[in-house]
Each structure stands twice: as C-alpha cells, then as structure tokens.
Design an enzyme around this catalytic site. Structure first.
Site, short mmCIF file in Angstrom:
data_model
loop_
_atom_site.label_atom_id
_atom_site.label_comp_id
_atom_site.label_asym_id
_atom_site.label_seq_id
_atom_site.Cartn_x
_atom_site.Cartn_y
_atom_site.Cartn_z
N HIS A 274 0.84 -1.21 0.00
CA HIS A 274 0.00 0.00 0.00
C HIS A 274 0.86 1.25 0.00
CE1 HIS A 274 -4.01 -1.77 0.81
NE2 HIS A 274 -3.28 -2.76 1.28
N GLU B 50 -7.78 0.14 -5.67
CA GLU B 50 -7.18 -1.17 -5.42
C GLU B 50 -6.40 -1.69 -6.62
OE1 GLU B 50 -9.24 -4.40 -3.71
OE2 GLU B 50 -10.50 -3.13 -2.44
N CYS C 81 -11.74 -1.04 1.43
CA CYS C 81 -10.60 -1.94 1.35
C CYS C 81 -10.08 -2.13 2.77
CB CYS C 81 -9.52 -1.34 0.43
SG CYS C 81 -8.02 -2.34 0.36
N1 LIG Z 1 -6.63 -5.40 -4.46
C1 LIG Z 1 -5.88 -5.92 -3.34
C2 LIG Z 1 -6.49 -7.17 -2.77
C3 LIG Z 1 -7.86 -6.96 -2.18
C4 LIG Z 1 -7.90 -6.01 -0.98
C5 LIG Z 1 -9.25 -6.00 -0.33
N2 LIG Z 1 -10.37 -5.57 -1.03
C6 LIG Z 1 -9.25 -5.67 1.15
O1 LIG Z 1 -10.35 -5.56 1.71
O2 LIG Z 1 -8.19 -5.63 1.76
C7 LIG Z 1 -4.43 -6.24 -3.79
O3 LIG Z 1 -4.19 -6.41 -4.99
O4 LIG Z 1 -3.55 -6.29 -2.93
#
Ligand SMILES: N[C@@H](CCC[C@H](N)C(=O)O)C(=O)O
Length: 269
Positions: free
Chosen positions: A151, A200, A209
C-alpha cells in the site's frame, strides 16, 4: 460441471466465494478469475475468493483480483470468511496465517504485523518508506506499508477532491512498485478518525478496502497524526483499527452474506 458459490460483502467490497473443500473444482486460471468477476458478463465482484484445505490452519483462502492476478491479502474478505465459518478460525493466506473471530454482524481479524522495509513493500530501490520523496501530480510524500499486500498512503486535506480514477492507475503501475501497489488517499479528521478512499491494485475503486484501512491507520500512527485506535470511514462504512503494543493490527467491522447461487463452470472457463 455446476459449481455453487456464496456472494459475500464487507462494507460493499463484494466477493464470489467458492468452497473447494466441499467439491473438486478445476484449476483457477487467470481467464476464469477475470470472467467470473466481470460485472458485465459474469456474476461480478471485486475479488474471487477460493477456500481450500490447509495443512497449517483451519482453511486456506486464495484471493484473485478482477485482472486475474492472485494476491496475498484481503481484509474485508477475511471478515467475510470468518462470518461464513461461524466460529473462531485460523485462515492461511499468501500473507501469513490470520486469526479471525465472527461477532456483532461482522468479525475481528488479527491482520498480523505491518512491514516497512523498502524491499518488503516492495519498492524498486531503497528509500525512506515513512515519507517517500516522490510524487505524482498533486499527490506526494506517501507512506508505504505492507500488510500482506503493498500500500501507498497519501495524507491530504480532502480525499474526496482527488480524481482517483485518473491518478490511481498511474501510481499503481509506476515502476517504483515492482508488484504494483494499492493507492490510498486519506484525510485525518481527528486523532481517532480518518476518511479514506482506495484505488485497489488489479480492481480499481472499491467501496472499501480492509487492508487499505489497516495500512492507512498504521501510516497515520507512525506519523503521529492519530492515536493507536482509530475509526476509518470508507465510502462503504466504518472499520475500527487498533495497532497494539504487540505490533499487531486488529481490524473489526461488518460482513454479510448476500445470497447463494450456482453457475456452469464451462461458461467462464
Ligand atoms: N486489491 C488488493 C487485494 C484486495 C484487498 C481488499 N479488497 C481488502 O479488503 O483488503 C491487492 O491487490 O492487494
């Protein structure tokens, strides 16, 4: 073959859950993950979740983005799986084993320990991950955190003012992030409250998320913008995040089962 699925939500972040413990399922291909998640032609969802037996935990949770890629963590799906399981559960994920407990219309998940080293995010080259000396248009100086997935968190005066659909994919795919990155734009409104929107990786803008909320809370705490217990308000609702003295992140929030159904596997293979 006909396959059964459960549609689950965590704050409007939605999942098609397949249980490969209950039935022998074909191999999950990139094409299948893309097709089943597609809202125009498939059942449609933000992530495909596949439950499998585990040698080290009660079950294994695999996570596929709509671009077909398999990833290490999904906070909202972890709460949804805990709700489906119905009692305290250890869940093996690509990012490690997570302990989760259903309760009060949702679940609490111990999301483990955050990582901050540049090569654990991962970044393409060394730099300070607390205040990264980089920027894209009006967004600069992010904090990078890995909570099982990568992130970048930008603290700005008004997260609603950002054109996330335009800038999100640019940052996600910047070569600085060799595994790409989830992009969080956050506004701290109080020492115990953050507003957050997320682009995301592999999915685009979602209503919530869970890992983004964990990463953003920890980033805000590291920068001393908030206390160690915060409410994170996403478009889909609120999550409570605590970063304990034991260096573990605990996330509490809602999860719901929307409906159950079935589909013909060959239609999506
Ligand atoms: N898009 C993310 C994976 C999914 C994250 C999710 N929706 C959450 O609630 O944490 C990735 O590619 O790391």
């Amino acid at each position: 073959m006909r396959a059964a699925f459960t549609k689950m939500h965590g704050l409007g972040n939605d999942f098609v859950v397949l249980d490969a413990r209950a039935a022998d399922l074909p191999v999950i291909t990139t094409g299948f993950a893309r097709a089943i998640t597609d809202r125009r032609t498939g059942i449609g969802c933000d992530q495909l979740i596949v439950l499998e037996p585990s040698d080290t935990a009660d079950l294994r949770m695999r996570i596929f983005n709509p671009d077909g890629g398999e990833v290490g963590a999904c906070g909202n799906a972890t709460r949804a799986v805990a709700l489906l399981h119905g009692s305290a559960v250890q869940i093996e994920t690509g990012g490690g084993i997570l302990n989760a407990r259903p309760g009060d219309g949702g679940a609490t998940v111990d999301m483990g320990q955050p990582r901050f080293d540049w090569d654990a995010i991962p970044l393409a080259y060394p730099m300070d991950t607390l205040a990264m000396p980089v920027g894209w248009e009006a967004l600069d100086n992010p904090t990078a955190v890995n909570v099982g997935n990568p992130h970048a968190v930008f603290f700005i005066p008004d997260c609603d003012a950002v054109d996330l659909a335009q800038i999100g994919p640019v940052i996600e795919q910047d070569p600085l992030f060799p595994e790409r990155v989830n992009v969080n734009v956050a506004t701290v409104t109080d020492r115990d409250h953050i507003r957050l929107r997320v682009w995301e990786r592999g999915a685009g803008i979602t209503r919530a998320c869970g890992t983004g909320a964990c990463a953003t809370a920890v980033a805000a705490m590291r920068r001393n913008l908030t206390d160690r217990e915060v409410t994170v308000t996403l478009p889909g609702g609120d999550l409570q995040i605590v970063w304990g003295e034991d260096n573990r992140i605990r996330m509490t929030g809602p999860a719901t089962e929307a409906y159950r159904g079935s589909f013909e596997w060959d239609d999506f293979a």
